[in-house]
Scaffold this motif. Structure first.
Motif, PDB file in Angstrom:
ATOM      1  N   GLN A  72     107.835  64.151  74.820  1.00 48.68           N
ATOM      2  CA  GLN A  72     108.925  63.524  74.497  1.00 48.68           C
ATOM      3  C   GLN A  72     110.089  63.228  75.614  1.00 48.68           C
ATOM      4  O   GLN A  72     110.850  61.443  75.103  1.00 48.68           O
TER       5      GLN A  72
ATOM      6  N   SER B 192     102.554  50.708  73.742  1.00 48.54           N
ATOM      7  CA  SER B 192     102.248  51.876  74.843  1.00 48.54           C
ATOM      8  C   SER B 192     101.689  51.019  75.925  1.00 48.54           C
ATOM      9  O   SER B 192     100.347  50.724  75.742  1.00 48.54           O
TER      10      SER B 192
ATOM     11  N   SER C 269      96.853  68.005  72.320  1.00 51.26           N
ATOM     12  CA  SER C 269      97.399  67.453  71.010  1.00 51.26           C
ATOM     13  C   SER C 269      99.469  68.180  71.082  1.00 51.26           C
ATOM     14  O   SER C 269      99.765  67.672  70.994  1.00 51.26           O
TER      15      SER C 269
ATOM     16  N   HIS D 103      96.248  56.828  70.502  1.00 48.39           N
ATOM     17  CA  HIS D 103      97.182  57.990  70.508  1.00 48.39           C
ATOM     18  C   HIS D 103      98.405  58.222  70.947  1.00 48.39           C
ATOM     19  O   HIS D 103      99.840  58.843  70.535  1.00 48.39           O
TER      20      HIS D 103
ATOM     21  N   HIS E 282      96.296  61.554  76.450  1.00 47.08           N
ATOM     22  CA  HIS E 282      95.845  60.455  76.165  1.00 47.08           C
ATOM     23  C   HIS E 282      94.788  60.316  76.154  1.00 47.08           C
ATOM     24  O   HIS E 282      93.687  59.510  75.521  1.00 47.08           O
TER      25      HIS E 282
ATOM     26  N   GLU F 239     112.432  55.572  71.398  1.00 50.00           N
ATOM     27  CA  GLU F 239     112.651  54.805  69.542  1.00 50.00           C
ATOM     28  C   GLU F 239     112.454  54.318  69.297  1.00 50.00           C
ATOM     29  O   GLU F 239     112.809  53.924  68.256  1.00 50.00           O
TER      30      GLU F 239
ATOM     31  N   ARG G 246     103.252  57.775  68.888  1.00 48.38           N
ATOM     32  CA  ARG G 246     103.769  58.849  69.504  1.00 48.38           C
ATOM     33  C   ARG G 246     104.872  57.714  69.339  1.00 48.38           C
ATOM     34  O   ARG G 246     105.749  58.566  69.823  1.00 48.38           O
ATOM     35  N   LYS G 247     104.700  56.240  69.827  1.00 50.51           N
ATOM     36  CA  LYS G 247     105.907  55.282  70.183  1.00 50.51           C
ATOM     37  C   LYS G 247     106.111  56.043  72.240  1.00 50.51           C
ATOM     38  O   LYS G 247     107.284  56.089  72.227  1.00 50.51           O
ATOM     39  N   HIS G 248     104.948  56.209  72.433  1.00 53.37           N
ATOM     40  CA  HIS G 248     104.633  56.603  74.112  1.00 53.37           C
ATOM     41  C   HIS G 248     105.317  55.553  74.693  1.00 53.37           C
ATOM     42  O   HIS G 248     104.368  54.402  74.549  1.00 53.37           O
TER      43      HIS G 248
ATOM     44  N   VAL H 216     108.681  58.634  75.256  1.00 55.72           N
ATOM     45  CA  VAL H 216     109.268  58.623  73.494  1.00 55.72           C
ATOM     46  C   VAL H 216     110.209  57.438  74.014  1.00 55.72           C
ATOM     47  O   VAL H 216     111.230  57.482  73.956  1.00 55.72           O
TER      48      VAL H 216
ATOM     49  N   ASP I  80     102.173  66.156  71.782  1.00 60.46           N
ATOM     50  CA  ASP I  80     102.872  66.426  70.846  1.00 60.46           C
ATOM     51  C   ASP I  80     104.501  67.151  71.312  1.00 60.46           C
ATOM     52  O   ASP I  80     105.631  66.124  70.903  1.00 60.46           O
TER      53      ASP I  80
END
Length: 227
Positions: free
Chosen positions: A145, A158, A137, A94, A107, A150, A98-100, A148, A141
């Motif tokens: 942020q 993660s 969720s 998860h 999560h 990028e 989401r590139k967390h 994240v 999401d």
């Protein structure tokens, strides 16, 4: 702990042990895990500490023995069940999807909604699993942020937060107290309530599920009244 190379060997041993139990982590995650174990902010700080560049903020009592890690064992502690190992993989997935940078308790709880043991306990406590999944969720999401990354180009970056790791440590202790040979998702569900400031716990309270409800079912098989 004599030098930098021993710390890296410990990280390698920890990674190999987790892999044998179905929980695959990256090399960087294993290094950060060793740093966490020593009570240091991150691997770079630990490496600098070993080289004598900074002072380490840990005590001898908190230090795991190299022998226990090199041997790949956790004395007297139950092992993770295969279902829980898959749940932990989902939690990390998860975060990765989401590139967390971090995998949080949110999560973890989202993954627990699909865990057979944890979801059974939540159902017994009157939780609307579909509503909880959507709420988690949406939070993950929209409200995470800030974690994240990028620029990440590969999966597996993660890593669990300190809170996530505390929950898993408590889950092991809880399973041991119950006399279980394996740690399962319902053990995790009971102890996640100790993270009282976590949004994950607030989501459970929002479903009118409490720590007492969870413990009553998992430890005593008592369903919440009205379910």
């Amino acid at each position: 702990m004599r030098d930098y190379h021993e710390a890296k060997a410990m990280a390698h041993a920890a990674r190999a042990f987790l892999s044998e139990h179905g929980l695959k982590i990256t090399n960087s995650q294993s290094l950060e895990l060793i740093a966490e174990a020593f009570g240091v902010a991150d691997w770079n700080t630990l490496a600098a500490t070993i080289r004598g560049e900074v002072s380490a903020p840990y005590t001898e009592a908190a230090m795991p023995t190299p022998a226990s890690i090199d041997a790949g064992i956790r004395p007297r502690m139950p092992r993770f069940s295969s279902e829980l190992e898959r749940t932990l993989q989902r939690a990390l997935a998860h975060g990765d999807a989401r590139k967390h940078q971090y995998t949080t308790c949110e999560h973890l709880l989202l993954a627990l909604t699909d865990d057979p043991n944890a979801s059974k306990a939540m159902h017994a406590c009157g939780v609307d699993l579909a509503a909880l999944k959507k709420s988690l969720s949406d939070y993950i999401d929209n409200d995470l942020q800030s974690i994240v990354v990028e620029t990440r180009t590969s999966i597996g970056g993660s890593r669990p937060t300190a809170a996530f790791q505390r929950v898993m440590q408590r889950a092991e202790a809880h399973a041991e107290q119950m006399g279980r040979q394996e740690v399962t998702g319902d053990n995790v569900l009971v102890v996640i309530f100790a993270e009282r400031l976590s949004p994950a716990v607030r989501k459970l309270y929002g479903q009118n599920m409490s720590a007492e409800d969870a413990a009553n079912f998992v430890e005593r098989g008592v369903f919440k009244a009205g379910t």
